[in-house]
Write a protein that holds these residues in place. Structure first.
Motif, PDB file in Angstrom:
ATOM      1  N   GLU C  44      -2.218  -2.952  -1.199  1.00 55.39           N
ATOM      2  CA  GLU C  44      -2.005  -1.875  -0.235  1.00 55.39           C
ATOM      3  C   GLU C  44      -0.547  -1.454  -0.212  1.00 55.39           C
ATOM      4  O   GLU C  44      -0.222  -0.263  -0.226  1.00 55.39           O
ATOM      5  N   GLN C  45       0.348  -2.445  -0.224  1.00 52.60           N
ATOM      6  CA  GLN C  45       1.775  -2.117  -0.216  1.00 52.60           C
ATOM      7  C   GLN C  45       2.134  -1.345  -1.475  1.00 52.60           C
ATOM      8  O   GLN C  45       2.920  -0.397  -1.436  1.00 52.60           O
ATOM      9  N   ALA C  46       1.564  -1.745  -2.600  1.00 48.92           N
ATOM     10  CA  ALA C  46       1.846  -1.042  -3.859  1.00 48.92           C
ATOM     11  C   ALA C  46       1.389   0.407  -3.778  1.00 48.92           C
ATOM     12  O   ALA C  46       2.099   1.323  -4.205  1.00 48.92           O
ATOM     13  N   LEU C  47       0.208   0.620  -3.189  1.00 42.47           N
ATOM     14  CA  LEU C  47      -0.308   1.984  -3.093  1.00 42.47           C
ATOM     15  C   LEU C  47       0.557   2.825  -2.149  1.00 42.47           C
ATOM     16  O   LEU C  47       0.778   4.007  -2.386  1.00 42.47           O
ATOM     17  N   ILE C  48       1.036   2.193  -1.078  1.00 44.36           N
ATOM     18  CA  ILE C  48       1.922   2.919  -0.165  1.00 44.36           C
ATOM     19  C   ILE C  48       3.187   3.342  -0.903  1.00 44.36           C
ATOM     20  O   ILE C  48       3.657   4.477  -0.788  1.00 44.36           O
ATOM     21  N   LEU C  49       3.742   2.423  -1.701  1.00 43.96           N
ATOM     22  CA  LEU C  49       4.954   2.760  -2.459  1.00 43.96           C
ATOM     23  C   LEU C  49       4.659   3.844  -3.493  1.00 43.96           C
ATOM     24  O   LEU C  49       5.470   4.737  -3.715  1.00 43.96           O
ATOM     25  N   LYS C  50       3.504   3.747  -4.091  1.00 44.73           N
ATOM     26  CA  LYS C  50       3.134   4.755  -5.091  1.00 44.73           C
ATOM     27  C   LYS C  50       3.131   6.136  -4.457  1.00 44.73           C
ATOM     28  O   LYS C  50       3.643   7.104  -5.012  1.00 44.73           O
ATOM     29  N   GLU C  51       2.529   6.234  -3.258  1.00 46.99           N
ATOM     30  CA  GLU C  51       2.461   7.534  -2.601  1.00 46.99           C
ATOM     31  C   GLU C  51       3.842   8.030  -2.225  1.00 46.99           C
ATOM     32  O   GLU C  51       4.146   9.211  -2.304  1.00 46.99           O
ATOM     33  N   ARG C  52       4.688   7.086  -1.857  1.00 53.95           N
ATOM     34  CA  ARG C  52       6.019   7.490  -1.399  1.00 53.95           C
ATOM     35  C   ARG C  52       6.908   7.917  -2.562  1.00 53.95           C
ATOM     36  O   ARG C  52       7.717   8.821  -2.433  1.00 53.95           O
ATOM     37  N   HIS C  53       6.789   7.215  -3.698  1.00 49.51           N
ATOM     38  CA  HIS C  53       7.732   7.445  -4.787  1.00 49.51           C
ATOM     39  C   HIS C  53       7.076   8.054  -6.021  1.00 49.51           C
ATOM     40  O   HIS C  53       7.674   8.064  -7.086  1.00 49.51           O
ATOM     41  N   GLN C  54       5.860   8.544  -5.886  1.00 47.42           N
ATOM     42  CA  GLN C  54       5.133   9.097  -7.029  1.00 47.42           C
ATOM     43  C   GLN C  54       5.146   8.143  -8.209  1.00 47.42           C
ATOM     44  O   GLN C  54       5.610   8.479  -9.296  1.00 47.42           O
ATOM     45  N   GLY C  55       4.689   6.930  -7.971  1.00 46.22           N
ATOM     46  CA  GLY C  55       4.709   5.961  -9.060  1.00 46.22           C
ATOM     47  C   GLY C  55       3.318   5.733  -9.609  1.00 46.22           C
ATOM     48  O   GLY C  55       2.397   6.498  -9.351  1.00 46.22           O
ATOM     49  N   THR C  56       3.202   4.659 -10.392  1.00 41.10           N
ATOM     50  CA  THR C  56       1.880   4.257 -10.873  1.00 41.10           C
ATOM     51  C   THR C  56       1.666   2.796 -10.512  1.00 41.10           C
ATOM     52  O   THR C  56       2.610   2.010 -10.452  1.00 41.10           O
ATOM     53  N   VAL C  57       0.406   2.464 -10.291  1.00 39.13           N
ATOM     54  CA  VAL C  57       0.049   1.097  -9.921  1.00 39.13           C
ATOM     55  C   VAL C  57      -0.938   0.559 -10.941  1.00 39.13           C
ATOM     56  O   VAL C  57      -1.966   1.175 -11.205  1.00 39.13           O
TER      57      VAL C  57
END
Lengths: 703, 325, 258
Positions: C44-57
């Motif tokens: 969940e934390q990874a997905l939150i970061l992904k949304e915030r920083h346009q990353g990939t998980v």
């Protein structure tokens, strides 16, 4: 009147009496204009409806039309539960219809037949006398009905007509306008009605035809005018002016119809014609991402038309357990908020992919999510609406959207995870599902291993909740004593998923349904019996083709108990003493339409059965349904539905027992007894416990 | 096993935690059983004074370095691994606490040594050491035998009393090299203390503690009423705080407070080890939980396998009666 | 930014756990495996970061019964890629399993380098090792555990908040790439409807990666597994609510607590 017989040919009245020709012509022109306004307004409305989603359910089946017509003409939906409003409406309805028909007849006779086929004109002689009498009667009915309504609105001021703003959605800012419109409608009709009589009185005063005694009201009124000193000349002079006023008021009324709640006169027919035949039919998933309604544009054409049929009578508001308890939801306000939204946003363009964020979202922007989650899905609103408006499907479709967006509370999330993982909503190991069987002195057949006549589908709460388990064991003892051939699925039994479906998780419901059908497929039985109304609804109505071939009888235990008592398999040794009352579970009563079997059972047990004011189709929900039993309490709630219900039961003189037929009811009411302090005054028992007691078994109930 | 028994003396914010003494007590027993010395390993900056209380150990290995001022597993495990690689102790006891968690995880990997986690006890047996470990949230116990030259044991706090680890004897302190500190890839910026709550649960005589079984914030007033009647305060296990029913200052357990009230009422609490370690020294523990198999009943003195939502209202009534009488 | 999430399946303790016939392991017959709760928080934390920083998980898990459902659910939640490391013995301990993951994953095409590796800071079966530290050491990057707050300040520094006791939190700066042991995410794991999981099953793909090395032999021998023998179990009070309440009052009275 006798003297008039010789003037048979002259029984008639002049249309446009004393009016100069130019006025008559102006009248026709303005009438035409009024009709144009009417049609433009109406077309705009219809265009708005047509911007909705196409849905085959929007087409009324022809065979439903007679029922709809009967419903409209008898006003039975309005008479139900509220004789005052029902009688008033009946009067207004038939008064209006009568006058409308009268006007049509005059139009046909005067504007069509008279110039084209004078020989066919009928507005004379005996026909005219009868016509005139009926027209006056209609007018009187109309006036009386309107006076009753105005009295109710101004003096009686019932709760359902008073707005109780409980949220700050923009809609409430418009409420003063809405209430003004309610009065405007009444007053316009009233003015038109009074004006018509005055006009008739003036004409009679002026021309003094002796036969017009049949127009009794007009005749009476003209007499009063005469007493008041209005001479025939004066009446003559005033006639034209009043005529113009009356004509104008009628035209304003006609033009007013499409843009006000007067529209229900037309929309109501449609609404009642498309009302689903089976109550509580679950709305089908639509081809949207979530299967539910994300935007206002997702509402079907029929639903949009439905919204405009609402006349703000407030019956749904009064019947709703959420509204009653002070929850954010009011079904009336839901419909009105959607109406306002539709007016403002439709017809609008469908949002192009990627621009969706710009369009207001239905659950969240237009309707607060707290409204959507307050609903117990009890179906009282849809039951009671005299215009057949379906509130519940809208809420269910919005829930589907909210679940797809992941916007559900933690507790609900835990419940859904629990159903998915453990096959029950209580986070219990499925291995413990049949633990309640252990304390019984006899074996219960395993339907997976041997054929049984009745497969008993026990349900989550009845299997796991300690309080409900006592009732489950009592049921087992009663079935056993009656020699019923029954079995259970033991650990293979799973939650049927009805609650999950009503929370909006259609995918999980389908998964449960498939698993349950699979489990059923492996068992051998001829009928299904359940003590749980929610499972009853699922197995009977929402699983389609049980066991593959067209349906297995699904019975609630009260139906089975009734049969057992009738057949003599159960005998009453110790008739029940004491007064009791029975609570109709929502999913057995309003959904399943099973009202009488439990009552017959209770009477067969010798019970002195009293009825709560809200019984049968109007039974008041315990508040557990729709997944609400899994949700946190809402802030600001004044009284939980179960608390209100036990108070209602306790208020009946002499009643000491509240009889239930659903495990959730049992749990909710027992809790409510504690929180209301009524524990000493009232006891909650399941009907099967009473059967056991009446059978003379001295075994103490272990609830 | 050849080699000494080492105990990690847990130093945090300038003080030694109680669990250090528990480990010393255990370590002493093991060392005596094996006939090897017991050494305490103290890491820090300017805290050599703390070594004086570690007298149950034969000696103290003190590694001093600014990077060790506050326990950071990255640095501490590197230092201890380097020391152990040289000294080759037979056993290293590390407490399972939030403070020492990272060190416990990194040390065995850096040292290439075996780890036995969740130990409630370590005993000397023929041929070496055997540990009893509580796994699966305390639902199962395993007896394990570690192999290899050095074994790291993660020891559960509260497995034994701290008294056996205290002594007035002053041990010999030996300064050891902390080793070249690599670039600090992990840097402690500062601590955030929780907002002072209205109530300090560690000072309360009576605690009414709630867990998941409370089922909802709406039922909290039941607990509050009971606490008020008994003259105590409401506390909670981790779920109660995570769900926002109570502030973190009311949390009992590994990440919360350690409490020792005269009465601890555990309502709807399952009794996971992280919670139990925070309250097991309470004088009287009464637990209510619908699951008769809940681990809380292994630590409680009295228990009832019922729904707290049934028992608490009844209890409130009875207490009122008794008080009124 | 690219985030790798490591998760694993653990026994569900809602069920009664039984010891297998061999006396040293769990009876797998009645076992239900669920995702390690803290690993779910890490995702969940990874997905939150992904949304915030346009990353990939990217999510990786060792093969286990029902892990496919979990991986598809991860896809439905928003993970970009899910990997299953196969060829592991079911009975492998935490340490060996984490070691295999650490040995295998760097060789997966298009995976490394990653900026952040998130995993749960503990699991109930971590008898002989914790996954985070094993992986960190193998990759030669730093590790910090019991993290409840994670913010990425720039491409190579993260600000973390770590839990101590008594409600105290520590604020840390960590150089990326790093392995972070998650205790809890900013928000509880988001709900993903079954319909979305089914859609992921239909359109998504789990990449099967064979373990790149042999498992390390475990240095911890399990001699016996059994239900904990409790020296003194609580004295249980029975009866109805009133009787139990009365008895409790008696006990309290006896201790002078009333």
């Amino acid at each position: 009147m006798r003297a008039a017989v010789s003037q048979v040919e002259q029984f008639s009245r002049p249309v446009f009496y004393s009016l100069p020709l130019w006025l008559t012509i102006t009248f026709y022109v303005v009438s035409a204009l009024t009709l144009v306004v009417f049609f433009v307004s109406a077309t705009r409305k219809v265009r708005r409806y047509r911007s909705g989603r196409q849905d085959p359910a929007d087409r009324p089946a022809w065979r439903r039309l007679p029922g709809a017509l009967l419903g409209v003409f008898s006003n039975r939906g309005i008479l139900r539960n509220n004789w005052y409003a029902g009688v008033a409406h009946l009067a207004v309805f038939w008064g209006f219809v009568g006058l409308f028909v009268a006007t049509l007849l005059v139009l046909v006779d005067n504007d069509i037949l008279h110039p084209l086929i004078p020989a066919w004109t009928f507005m004379k002689g005996d026909f005219y006398l009868v016509f005139s009498w009926l027209a006056d009667l209609a007018g009187v009915l109309l006036i009386v009905g309107l006076l009753m309504f105005m009295f109710r609105r101004a003096v009686l001021r019932p709760r359902e007509l008073r707005p109780e703003p409980r949220s700050d959605t923009e809609f409430y800012l418009r409420f003063p306008i809405v209430r003004l419109e309610d009065w405007a409608f009444l007053l316009l009709l009233f003015v038109a009605g009074i004006g018509g009589f005055l006009l008739e009185a003036l004409r009679i005063r002026a021309t003094q035809p002796s036969f017009e005694g049949v127009s009794f009201a007009g005749w009476l009124l003209s007499g009063w005018l005469g007493d008041a000193g209005v001479g025939s000349g004066g009446a003559d002079a005033a006639f034209a002016y009043l005529w113009v006023f009356h004509a104008l008021s009628a035209m304003v009324l006609i033009a007013f119809i499409p843009s006000s709640k007067a529209w229900h006169m037309l929309a109501g027919w449609y609404s009642l014609a498309v009302k689903p035949a089976l109550p509580g039919e679950f709305p089908k998933a639509i081809p949207s991402e979530s299967g539910g309604y994300a935007r206002l544009q997702d509402l079907s054409r029929g639903e949009l038309a439905n919204l405009d049929a609402c006349i703000r009578c407030g019956r749904c508001h009064q019947a709703c357990p959420a509204a009653e308890g002070g929850y954010p939801l009011s079904p009336r306000d839901l419909i009105l908020a959607l109406q306002v939204g539709a007016k403002r946003l439709l017809p609008g363009p469908r949002p192009a992919p990627g621009t969706a964020a710009a369009v207001p979202v239905l659950a969240g922007d237009i309707i607060p999510t707290s409204w959507v989650w307050s609903c117990t899905t009890c179906l009282a609103c849809d039951e009671v609406c005299p215009l057949g408006i379906q509130h519940l499907p809208l809420i269910l479709q919005m829930r589907r959207d909210l679940v797809a967006r992941g916007e559900i509370g933690d507790k609900l999330q835990d419940t859904l995870t629990s159903v998915m993982r453990y096959g029950n909503s209580l986070s219990q190991s499925p291995r413990n599902r049949a633990r309640w069987v252990k304390e019984l002195p006899f074996e219960i057949k395993d339907a997976r291993k041997e054929p049984v006549e009745y497969l008993w589908y026990v349900g989550d709460y009845a299997s796991f909740d300690p309080r409900a388990q006592g009732v489950t064991r009592a049921a087992a003892r009663v079935f056993h004593a009656a020699g019923l051939d029954f079995g259970i699925l033991y650990e293979a039994e799973l939650s049927t998923g009805t609650d999950v479906r009503r929370i909006g998780e259609e995918g999980l419901f389908e998964m449960q349904r498939d698993k349950v059908l699979q489990a059923l497929g492996k068992a051998q039985f001829r009928k299904i019996l359940t003590t749980d109304p929610h499972s009853y609804q699922a197995l009977r109505r929402e699983y389609g083709g049980l066991n593959g071939d067209g349906g297995v009888p699904v019975l609630h235990h009260t139906e089975v108990l009734e049969a057992l008592l009738t057949d003599g398999a159960l005998t009453v040794e110790a008739p029940l003493a004491g007064r009791l009352t029975y609570h109709d579970p929502c999913y057995l009563g309003r959904y399943g339409r099973v009202f009488e079997p439990p009552r017959r059972v209770l009477r067969a047990l010798g019970a002195d059965l009293a009825e709560m004011p809200r019984n049968r189709e109007m039974a008041f929900c315990c508040g557990a349904g729709g997944g609400r039993i899994f949700m946190d309490e809402m802030p600001g709630v004044k009284e939980r539905p179960a608390e209100g219900r036990v108070r209602e039961a306790a208020a009946l003189t002499g009643v000491v027992t509240l009889v239930v037929a659903c495990p959730k009811d049992l749990v909710m009411f027992q809790d409510a007894l504690k929180t209301t302090g009524l524990e000493g005054a009232l006891a909650v028992r399941d009907i099967v416990e009473l059967v056991e007691e009446a059978m003379g078994r001295t075994q103490r109930s272990d609830t | 096993m050849a080699g000494a028994v080492w105990v990690l003396a847990e130093q945090w914010r300038g003080a030694l935690s109680d669990v250090t003494y528990e480990l010393l007590s255990l370590g002493r027993q093991i060392a005596d059983g094996l006939g090897v010395p017991l050494e305490a390993v103290l890491l820090g900056s300017g805290v050599d004074g703390l070594a004086a209380s570690l007298g149950v150990a034969d000696g103290v290995l003190y590694a001093e370095d600014p990077s060790l001022a506050e326990p950071v597993g990255e640095h501490g495990s590197r230092v201890v691994a380097a020391l152990a690689a040289e000294a080759k102790p037979g056993a290293i006891l590390v407490p399972i606490t939030n403070v020492s968690w990272d060190l416990l995880g990194l040390l065995p990997v850096r040292l290439g040594a075996v780890l036995a986690n969740f130990c409630s006890d370590v005993q000397v047996v023929e041929g070496g050491l055997e540990a009893r470990c509580l796994v699966f949230g305390g639902k199962m116990e395993v007896r394990v035998v570690p192999r290899g030259e050095t074994a790291v044991f993660g020891v559960l706090p509260g497995s034994r009393g701290a008294d056996g680890g205290r002594s007035t004897r002053v041990p010999e302190v030996r300064r050891v090299a902390a080793g070249a500190a690599p670039a600090g890839r992990v840097r402690l910026v500062g601590y955030e203390d929780p907002e002072a709550g209205d109530v300090d649960i560690t000072q309360q005589d009576i605690l009414v503690s709630v867990g998941r079984g409370l089922q909802g914030e709406a039922n909290l007033d039941l607990a509050e009423e009971l606490a008020e009647l008994l003259g105590g305060a409401v506390a909670g296990s981790r779920p109660a705080i995570d769900m926002g029913w109570l502030p973190v200052t009311r949390q009992v357990g590994k990440s919360g407070m350690q409490v020792k009230p005269r009465l601890y009422l555990a309502l709807g609490i399952s009794g996971a080890p992280e919670h139990v370690e925070g309250m097991k020294d309470s004088a009287l523990i009464i637990a209510v939980n619908t699951d008769p198999g809940a681990p809380i009943f292994n630590v409680a003195h009295y228990g009832a396998a019922e729904d707290l939502l049934e028992i608490v209202p009844a209890l409130i009534d009875k207490v009122k009666e008794r008080k009124g009488a | 930014m690219k985030i790798l999430v490591l998760l694993k399946m653990v026994p569900d303790v809602v069920e009664e756990l039984e010891v297998a016939g061999d006396g040293v392991s769990l009876d797998r017959g009645f076992l239900r495996l669920i995702i390690n709760e803290r690993d779910e928080n890490a995702l969940e934390q990874a997905l939150i970061l992904k949304e915030r920083h346009q990353g990939t998980v990217v999510v990786a898990a060792p093969e286990a019964p029902e892990v496919d459902d979990v991986l598809y659910t991860a896809l439905a939640r928003g993970a970009d890629r899910v990997l299953k490391v196969t060829g592991l013995d079911e009975e492998l301990g935490s340490r060996a399993s984490a070691g295999l993951l650490a040995a295998t994953l760097p060789a997966v095409p298009d995976l490394f380098p990653v900026d952040l590796v998130l995993t749960g800071c503990q699991a109930i079966d971590d008898l002989d090792g914790l996954a985070g530290p094993v992986v960190a050491e193998h990759l030669g990057i730093p590790y910090l555990g019991i993290v409840t707050g994670l913010a990425v300040a720039s491409s190579n520094i993260a600000h973390l908040s770590r839990e101590y006791s008594g409600g105290v939190r520590g604020r840390f700066e960590v150089d990326l790439p790093a392995v972070v042991g998650i205790q809890g995410a900013e928000k509880p794991p988001r709900y993903v409807p079954i319909a979305k999981v089914r859609a992921a099953m239909a359109s998504g793909r789990i990449e099967s990666i064979p373990a790149g090395a042999a498992a390390e032999a475990s240095l911890l021998d399990v001699v016996e597994m059994r239900r904990p023998v409790v020296a003194e179990r609580a004295e249980m009070i029975t009866g109805d609510a009133d009787q139990i309440a009365a008895r409790i009052c008696e006990i309290l009275d006896g201790r002078g607590l009333l």
